[in-house]
Design a protein around this motif. Sequence first.
Motif, PDB file in Angstrom:
ATOM      1  N   ILE A 161       0.828  -1.207   0.000  1.00  0.00           N
ATOM      2  CA  ILE A 161       0.000   0.000   0.000  1.00  0.00           C
ATOM      3  C   ILE A 161       0.859   1.251   0.000  1.00  0.00           C
ATOM      4  O   ILE A 161       0.534   2.261  -0.644  1.00  0.00           O
ATOM      5  N   ILE A 162       1.971   1.213   0.707  1.00  0.00           N
ATOM      6  CA  ILE A 162       2.885   2.365   0.727  1.00  0.00           C
ATOM      7  C   ILE A 162       3.406   2.645  -0.675  1.00  0.00           C
ATOM      8  O   ILE A 162       3.410   3.791  -1.147  1.00  0.00           O
ATOM      9  N   ASN A 163       3.851   1.602  -1.386  1.00  0.00           N
ATOM     10  CA  ASN A 163       4.353   1.795  -2.743  1.00  0.00           C
ATOM     11  C   ASN A 163       3.243   2.163  -3.715  1.00  0.00           C
ATOM     12  O   ASN A 163       3.451   2.961  -4.638  1.00  0.00           O
ATOM     13  N   PHE A 164       2.053   1.583  -3.535  1.00  0.00           N
ATOM     14  CA  PHE A 164       0.908   1.947  -4.363  1.00  0.00           C
ATOM     15  C   PHE A 164       0.627   3.442  -4.224  1.00  0.00           C
ATOM     16  O   PHE A 164       0.386   4.146  -5.214  1.00  0.00           O
ATOM     17  N   THR A 165       0.668   3.932  -3.007  1.00  0.00           N
ATOM     18  CA  THR A 165       0.419   5.350  -2.735  1.00  0.00           C
ATOM     19  C   THR A 165       1.437   6.230  -3.439  1.00  0.00           C
ATOM     20  O   THR A 165       1.088   7.223  -4.087  1.00  0.00           O
ATOM     21  N   ARG A 166       2.694   5.875  -3.311  1.00  0.00           N
ATOM     22  CA  ARG A 166       3.756   6.690  -3.902  1.00  0.00           C
ATOM     23  C   ARG A 166       3.693   6.694  -5.422  1.00  0.00           C
ATOM     24  O   ARG A 166       3.890   7.723  -6.073  1.00  0.00           O
ATOM     25  N   GLY A 167       3.424   5.526  -6.004  1.00  0.00           N
ATOM     26  CA  GLY A 167       3.347   5.451  -7.454  1.00  0.00           C
ATOM     27  C   GLY A 167       2.134   6.166  -8.009  1.00  0.00           C
ATOM     28  O   GLY A 167       2.229   6.920  -8.992  1.00  0.00           O
ATOM     29  N   LEU A 168       0.967   5.947  -7.409  1.00  0.00           N
ATOM     30  CA  LEU A 168      -0.254   6.578  -7.893  1.00  0.00           C
ATOM     31  C   LEU A 168      -0.201   8.094  -7.720  1.00  0.00           C
ATOM     32  O   LEU A 168      -0.710   8.837  -8.564  1.00  0.00           O
ATOM     33  N   ALA A 169       0.421   8.554  -6.656  1.00  0.00           N
ATOM     34  CA  ALA A 169       0.534   9.994  -6.419  1.00  0.00           C
ATOM     35  C   ALA A 169       1.272  10.678  -7.577  1.00  0.00           C
ATOM     36  O   ALA A 169       0.889  11.774  -8.022  1.00  0.00           O
ATOM     37  N   GLN A 170       2.313  10.032  -8.074  1.00  0.00           N
ATOM     38  CA  GLN A 170       3.058  10.603  -9.204  1.00  0.00           C
ATOM     39  C   GLN A 170       2.215  10.620 -10.474  1.00  0.00           C
ATOM     40  O   GLN A 170       2.267  11.551 -11.271  1.00  0.00           O
ATOM     41  N   GLN A 171       1.424   9.590 -10.652  1.00  0.00           N
ATOM     42  CA  GLN A 171       0.576   9.493 -11.838  1.00  0.00           C
ATOM     43  C   GLN A 171      -0.518  10.552 -11.839  1.00  0.00           C
ATOM     44  O   GLN A 171      -0.867  11.097 -12.895  1.00  0.00           O
TER      45      GLN A 171
END
Length: 295
Positions: A208-218
Amino acid sequence: MADQTTPQDPTEQHDSHASKTISHPGLTRDMDEQPDHGEESYRGSGRLEGRKAIITGGDSGIGRAVAIAYAREGADVVLSYLPEEQEDAEITAGHVREAGRLAVLVPGDLREEAYSLELVKRAVAELGGIDILVNNAAYQMAQEGGIFDITTEQLDRVMKTNIYALFWLTKAALAHMKEGASIINVSSIQGYQPSPQLLDYATTKAGIINFTRGLAQQLAEKGIRVNTVAPGPIWTPLIPATMTGDKVEGFGDDTPEGRPGQPAELAPAFVFFASQESSYTTGQRLGVAGGKMMP
């Protein structure tokens, strides 16, 4: 919990919890010591006036605290929860309505993609849109034997509840979210400091932490922010319903503050991420863990 404006010693702000275990998924009334969701303490100031929010796991614990805070800040909410948690959901909805806001109850199982899609449809139909999505629902079941005691059935339930549902719901909600919207995912200190008996759960929280970071950039260029709140040990029905008696008895004692946190102590973090006050904050993690460190 005392008035928010009164300075207090955080190590003495709440009493220790009791040690009775309860059956899963756990109802608040069955707990020896009732959590503090901010019922008597949270004061709103209009920071979310007119906003429309979906909160998964909105019946009790962290979800209830967030619902109370959002309603008192001026938001209407859709609450997602399991059908067997209806009693808790009705209580949460009562607090929302007492604040003069709309509460829509949508029971169902997030492991079913169709339910995630229906949840979004209900929010759009009954609230008129989606400004805030709080992915809070999660499943865990401690296994003292670690990986050797985690069955494929349990792994599947943990992954579908904690990861698949978050993905499905976020994807569906984004079709209705505009500039200024906010997605808030609930990770955990387990994503950084995994407990062996919660190996599968901890794995999802790191994801979830990585999902958050990746989606935030998108989504940054679209004006939609994505952040995560990472709780430490928080006293909710999930704890006595999924852990053994000895683990429940000592729950949170190893934090620098020497106690577990209360759901009410997380609510301000969710308000911050949902409000315009965090307009220059995306892809970030806010840890609320009683002094436990997260890298």
